[in-house]
Scaffold this motif. Structure first.
Motif, short mmCIF file in Angstrom:
data_model
loop_
_atom_site.label_atom_id
_atom_site.label_comp_id
_atom_site.label_asym_id
_atom_site.label_seq_id
_atom_site.Cartn_x
_atom_site.Cartn_y
_atom_site.Cartn_z
N GLU B 205 1.43 -0.79 0.28
CA GLU B 205 -0.04 0.18 -0.41
C GLU B 205 0.85 1.23 0.08
O GLU B 205 0.59 1.75 -0.58
CB GLU B 205 -0.87 -0.77 1.47
CG GLU B 205 -2.10 -0.37 0.76
CD GLU B 205 -3.28 0.16 2.71
OE1 GLU B 205 -3.44 -0.70 2.52
OE2 GLU B 205 -3.27 0.61 2.76
N ILE B 206 2.15 1.36 0.16
CA ILE B 206 2.37 2.32 0.72
C ILE B 206 3.08 2.49 -0.55
O ILE B 206 3.36 3.75 -1.09
CB ILE B 206 4.00 2.05 2.08
CG1 ILE B 206 3.16 1.89 3.32
CG2 ILE B 206 4.33 3.79 2.31
CD1 ILE B 206 2.76 3.07 3.70
N LEU B 207 3.90 1.45 -1.36
CA LEU B 207 4.77 1.14 -2.35
C LEU B 207 3.70 2.31 -3.21
O LEU B 207 4.06 2.98 -3.94
CB LEU B 207 5.05 -0.08 -2.53
CG LEU B 207 6.18 -0.16 -1.50
CD1 LEU B 207 6.87 -1.84 -2.50
CD2 LEU B 207 7.14 0.88 -1.26
N LEU B 208 2.71 1.57 -3.56
CA LEU B 208 1.27 1.98 -4.29
C LEU B 208 1.05 3.86 -4.03
O LEU B 208 0.84 3.80 -4.66
CB LEU B 208 0.02 1.15 -4.21
CG LEU B 208 0.29 -0.20 -4.51
CD1 LEU B 208 -0.77 -0.46 -4.89
CD2 LEU B 208 1.12 0.08 -5.87
N VAL B 209 1.08 4.14 -2.78
CA VAL B 209 0.32 5.97 -2.64
C VAL B 209 1.88 6.62 -3.27
O VAL B 209 2.12 8.11 -3.06
CB VAL B 209 0.22 6.00 -1.28
CG1 VAL B 209 -1.25 4.91 -0.85
CG2 VAL B 209 1.22 5.47 -0.58
N SER B 210 3.00 5.58 -3.38
CA SER B 210 4.40 5.92 -3.80
C SER B 210 4.53 6.53 -5.22
O SER B 210 3.80 6.27 -5.71
CB SER B 210 5.72 6.14 -2.80
OG SER B 210 6.04 4.80 -3.98
N PRO B 211 5.02 7.58 -5.51
CA PRO B 211 5.73 8.10 -6.57
C PRO B 211 6.05 7.16 -7.46
O PRO B 211 6.67 7.39 -9.17
CB PRO B 211 6.31 9.71 -7.14
CG PRO B 211 6.90 9.70 -5.52
CD PRO B 211 5.93 8.71 -4.98
N MET B 212 6.98 5.92 -6.87
CA MET B 212 7.37 5.40 -7.48
C MET B 212 6.47 4.19 -8.72
O MET B 212 5.26 3.66 -8.54
CB MET B 212 7.96 4.07 -6.57
CG MET B 212 8.73 3.30 -7.31
SD MET B 212 10.06 2.65 -6.00
CE MET B 212 9.41 1.21 -5.54
N VAL B 365 -2.16 -1.19 -10.04
CA VAL B 365 -1.60 -0.19 -9.51
C VAL B 365 -2.51 0.54 -8.16
O VAL B 365 -1.90 1.65 -7.91
CB VAL B 365 -1.76 1.20 -10.39
CG1 VAL B 365 -0.89 2.11 -10.28
CG2 VAL B 365 -0.44 0.59 -11.93
#
Lengths: 254, 368
Positions: B205-212, B365
């Motif tokens: 979740e954290i990765l998906l809300v990041s701009p990465m 995504v």
């Protein structure tokens, strides 16, 4: 302890008739609100009231079934990438990597949010000092107590100084004193101009917010300053306000 | 790029700090090669034989000497009648009985034809098949000795030659198989589990809300396992060349090429699994049951595909390990060049493209 939010400062979060349905189930039902820069906006509700779903829509993780939302000036449905660049996020499930060291977590998220090596180093030193973490710098995160982890996770979620930080039940499972410490960090961030959007079901935390929004069965039942709500519902505490409203809930847990 | 690098470093940290797992991943190929090479060998050695001889003479002695001299057989005794043979089988003293007919040598000399009956304990059918084959070839070659000695004409001698693997070494069969299995395991299983773990832990979740970009998440998950598989490829090749004495007849470069291709197929399958499940356990089950079992059972590594029912043969076409094993055998053992395994390479490429396309489509995504 409430600070004054300038009523004419810019609007950074805007929900306009946002609705999310999962099949037949309407998790979030036509909610509207605005949050201004630097505000600490509390999102209250029982489990299953739709808090997390609303937050996920605003952070670009879920597409709304209908309605429009704007975060940091970008449309959440059509510009999720720009939204993501301008927000921080901390989930209720503790959100750092357990098997990485404290400084490695900071470096990783700093890197993900595009900070360069020297910025990361400065940030890390600053954080270690402010959190009194110098001795923990090289420890694996899993060896830290929960309160420490939560503080660190929060610090990491605002490492890139986003316009908005979303906190999804950030203080679950810790004692009131640790919660209090945590809220001091939230205040500092808000003073820094970061808008804080926080969900919680601890009513003592609700008292710390500039404004709170009480969600029952996916609908907004009340939205105001904690003090005004207490007057309106003729209650001594937010707890009582919440109980009066939440009694109407028909949804079961989950 | 910096995002990607810091993320790849994180993946390496995850893997290197999980000591038991990394130990298993690095030692497994060694253990498997040694197990298959020495313990689970399908070669049959030291089979116990009893012999029934009505009357010993030079010819019979010659055959018995040859049997005794071979590694495959140990003569445990001579018996005098059928009952004794049966007893030997019942007690498990013998797996094979050789019975020379009466007047064996006279018949051989006079008619150019004599009989030896071979009775095998076929409770383990494959083993029995193997050692009766050994016994037959020993008898055949003795027959050749006699014909040379006696200068007899017209005796038809069957001559069997084992192409590519004259000693019938089973290592030739399982080295490609073990390669295929290990790469499936590391790439498909570990990749899928490591992606799904992030979903389970909530860090996804954290990765998906990041701009990465999601493609970075995928690339950084894949990279460490690609390297790990190459290390294991090296281990298996070194062990098989220097310990099991399986030569690389063809070019090492072609072998490497086809292996990298296969690794990509396995990685893309792992990716695919991670997009269809949210639980590590299920990812493990799918990759274990759905990938590993076919890779061992349907790939031709243990059971020849030609002996399978048609339905299973068709099914085995869908198993990437099957194509890989064929290609590895062709290059490593038959010494063919890369252009000869083009067909297999194309099939593997198609599989990789197929899985990558659908997993990229499915990789979420957004959390739905």
């Amino acid at each position: 302890m409430n600070k004054i939010v300038n009523p004419i400062s810019e609007i950074v979060i805007k929900a306009d008739h946002l609705t999310k349905k999962f099949g037949q189930f309407t998790a979030v039902d036509d909610i509207c609100f605005e949050v201004r820069k630097g505000e600490i906006f509390g999102f209250l509700g029982a489990n299953g009231a739709g808090k997390t779903t609303a937050m996920r829509m605003l952070s670009g993780l879920l597409i709304p079934t209908s309605g429009v939302g704007q975060v940091a000036g970008f449309d959440i449905t059509h510009q999720p990438e720009q939204v993501k660049r301008n927000i921080g996020y901390m989930s209720q499930r503790f959100s750092l990597y357990d098997d990485l060291k404290v400084w490695e977590n900071i470096e990783l998220f700093g890197g993900i949010y595009g900070l360069n090596a020297s910025q990361i180093k400065i940030k890390t030193d600053e954080l270690m000092q402010r959190l009194n973490f110098e001795d923990e710098r090289n420890k694996l995160v899993k060896s830290l107590p929960l309160g420490f982890k939560q503080k660190l996770a929060f610090a990491v979620s605002v490492i890139h100084h986003p316009q908005v930080v979303f906190l999804d039940e950030p203080t679950g499972g810790v004692d009131p004193i640790t919660r209090r410490n945590f809220w001091e960090m939230i205040y500092e961030a808000a003073v820094d101009g970061i808008t804080v959007f926080v969900t919680t079901h601890y009513m003592d935390e609700a008292e710390y917010c500039d404004r709170v929004c009480i969600l029952v069965d996916g609908k907004i039942e009340a939205l105001d300053k904690p003090g005004d709500l207490k007057v309106r519902f003729n209650a001594d505490s937010m707890d009582e306000v919440f109980l009066q409203l939440a009694r109407k809930a028909t949804r079961l847990d989950g | 790029m910096k995002q990607l690098l810091s993320f790849i470093r994180k993946e390496f940290n995850h893997i290197l700090r999980d000591k038991p797992t990394i130990m298993i991943l690095l030692l497994m190929p060694v253990i498997q090669i040694l197990l298959f090479g020495f313990a689970l060998s399908t070669e049959v050695k030291n089979t116990n034989v009893v012999i029934l001889v009505p009357k010993a003479d030079n010819e019979i002695r010659h055959i018995i000497d040859r049997v005794n001299a071979s590694d495959y057989f140990d003569i445990v005794g001579f018996v005098h009648n059928a009952d004794e043979i049966e007893n030997a089988f019942r007690r498990g003293d013998a797996k094979l009985a050789m019975i020379f007919e009466n007047n064996f040598s006279e018949n051989l000399k006079r008619n150019g034809k004599a009989h030896i009956q071979l009775i095998a304990d076929a409770s383990d059918a494959n083993t029995a098949k193997t050692f009766t084959f050994y016994a037959t070839s020993i008898i055949n070659s003795s027959q050749k000795d006699f014909s040379l000695q006696n200068n007899a004409n017209g005796m038809i001698l069957p001559e069997i030659k084992m192409l590519y693997n004259p000693q019938m070494k089973s290592a030739f069969n399982f080295v490609p198989g073990v390669l295929g299995m290990i790469m499936m395991l590391i790439c498909a299983m570990m990749t899928s589990v490591s992606i799904v773990r992030e979903k389970e832990m909530g860090t996804m979740e954290i990765l998906l809300v990041s701009p990465m970009h999601p493609i970075y998440i995928i690339l950084s998950k894949i990279t460490p396992y690609l390297l790990l598989s190459l290390v294991n490829f090296g281990t298996v090749i070194l062990l098989s060349v220097f310990v099991l004495h399986v030569p690389i007849v063809g070019s090492f470069f072609s072998l490497l090429m086809i292996s990298v291709l296969f690794i990509f197929v396995a990685l893309s399958m792992g990716l695919f699994i991670s997009t269809v499940t949210n639980s590590q356990l299920i990812a493990l089950l799918i990759s274990g049951m759905g990938m590993m079992l076919p890779a061992t059972l349907l790939s031709g590594m243990i059971y020849p595909i030609e002996n399978m029912p048609v339905l299973l043969q068709i099914l085995s076409d869908l198993v990437p390990a099957r194509w890989y094993i064929i290609a590895v055998k062709d290059i490593m053992i038959k010494g063919l060049s890369f252009s000869d395994v083009l067909h297999e390479a194309l099939v593997l490429t198609a599989m990789a493209i197929f899985f990558i396309t659908i997993s990229l489509k499915k990789f979420k995504v957004r959390l739905e």
